[in-house]
Design an enzyme around this catalytic site. Structure first.
Site, mmCIF file in Angstrom:
data_model
loop_
_atom_site.group_PDB
_atom_site.id
_atom_site.type_symbol
_atom_site.label_atom_id
_atom_site.label_comp_id
_atom_site.label_asym_id
_atom_site.label_seq_id
_atom_site.Cartn_x
_atom_site.Cartn_y
_atom_site.Cartn_z
ATOM 1 N N LYS A 86 -0.317 10.719 -1.566
ATOM 2 C CA LYS A 86 -1.180 10.206 -0.495
ATOM 3 C C LYS A 86 -0.319 9.878 0.709
ATOM 4 O O LYS A 86 0.709 9.213 0.590
ATOM 5 C CB LYS A 86 -1.895 8.942 -0.958
HETATM 6 C C1 R5P Z 1 -2.909 0.192 0.743
HETATM 7 O O1 R5P Z 1 -3.409 -0.885 1.029
HETATM 8 C C2 R5P Z 1 -3.594 1.050 -0.147
HETATM 9 O O2 R5P Z 1 -2.847 1.977 -0.857
HETATM 10 C C3 R5P Z 1 -4.853 1.674 0.384
HETATM 11 O O3 R5P Z 1 -5.522 2.098 -0.737
HETATM 12 C C4 R5P Z 1 -4.691 2.856 1.312
HETATM 13 O O4 R5P Z 1 -3.950 2.546 2.435
HETATM 14 C C5 R5P Z 1 -6.030 3.497 1.682
HETATM 15 O O5 R5P Z 1 -6.828 2.599 2.322
HETATM 16 P P1 R5P Z 1 -7.139 2.698 3.885
HETATM 17 O O6 R5P Z 1 -7.980 3.918 4.065
HETATM 18 O O7 R5P Z 1 -7.860 1.441 4.194
HETATM 19 O O8 R5P Z 1 -5.830 2.842 4.609
#
Ligand code: R5P
Length: 261
Positions: free
Chosen positions: A170
């Site tokens: 990711k």
């Molecule tokens: C960090 O807080 C996490 O891995 C989140 O799941 C990730 O950043 C995705 O969330 P967002 O779309 O709010 O950035």
């Protein structure tokens, strides 16, 4: 790669694409806006997600054990917004992930941070253990406050994550995103990041998937939206149905509850 590991990865994907709903923010941010009561937030959203990313604490307390949605269990943490964010350790074992019937575990890597080595060792440890039991690892390329979110940096972090054995990576969308994709031999999904106006968030999902991401791991741009269910449906439209940004925005608008007078 074992059959079990491949089977778990395939549970997360629908036709090779995925909309992962991220609600793990509390593991370092505490009661994040929109997630003060996770159960309440996710009730109307689960039916539109392909998987749910969260910590074991929120899984146990806020998700019905009868839920069939694949779980991506956050397995790193140990720090907070009050301290150095990269100072993470492995917080949840593969054994616990199996007990919770997770489809993958997620671990953050902070390439270029003071704790680069430690966080990459966390990833390697979970991959080593995950390989024994058929548990895929999602590497989350975290970006420290001072890090540039450009293709050179994100490409470096994604490639290192894949080299260490992550099954999925990711990252963030950036200019020249194709370079990030081309240099990463495993599927890439993008985080949404901070809350944007809905059309911009849909544009982000559209650009990333057009340029090779297999989907999104999106949190704030869904659960902080004025209409979270409409927003996740619109994101699905982009990721799974090839909708344009205008078409997806119309899905969001159509679902929007009328403004109270
Ligand atoms: C960090 O807080 C996490 O891995 C989140 O799941 C990730 O950043 C995705 O969330 P967002 O779309 O709010 O950035």
């Amino acid at each position: 790669m074992s059959w079990g590991l491949q089977n778990r990865v395939s549970r997360l994907m629908k036709g090779g694409r995925t909309v992962m709903l991220a609600i793990d923010h509390g593991y370092f941010q505490g009661p994040t806006t929109g997630l003060e009561n996770p159960r309440k937030t996710i009730t109307s959203l689960l039916q539109y997600a392909d998987s749910l990313m969260l910590t074991r604490g929120i899984l146990r307390t806020s998700v019905d054990p009868g839920e069939s949605l694949p779980i991506v269990l956050r397995a790193s943490g140990g720090t907070s917004i009050l301290k150095e964010l990269s100072d993470e350790v492995v917080t949840t074992s593969i054994e616990e992930a199996l007990r919770l019937n997770a489809s993958a575990v997620a671990v953050s890597v902070f390439v270029g941070s003071p704790n680069e080595r430690q966080t990459l060792a966390n990833l390697a440890e979970l991959v080593n253990e995950g390989e024994r039991y058929g548990m895929p690892v999602l590497a989350v390329t975290a970006v420290g406050r001072e890090m540039a979110r450009d293709a050179r940096y994100l490409g470096l972090a994604c490639r290192i994550s894949a080299e260490l054995g992550a099954s999925i990576v990711k990252t963030y969308y950036c200019e020249d995103f194709r370079k990030v994709i081309d240099g990463c031999p495993v599927p890439v999904i993008i985080a949404g990041g901070k809350k944007l106006p809905e059309r911009e968030a849909l544009q982000l999902a559209h650009d990333a998937t057009s340029e090779g991401a297999v989907g999104v791991d999106m949190g704030r741009n869904i659960f902080q939206s004025s209409n979270p269910a409409g927003m996740i449906k619109a994101v699905r439209g982009v990721v799974h149905d090839g909708k344009s940004v205008d078409e997806a925005f119309r899905i969001f608008e159509k679902e929007k509850p009328p403004r109270a007078e």
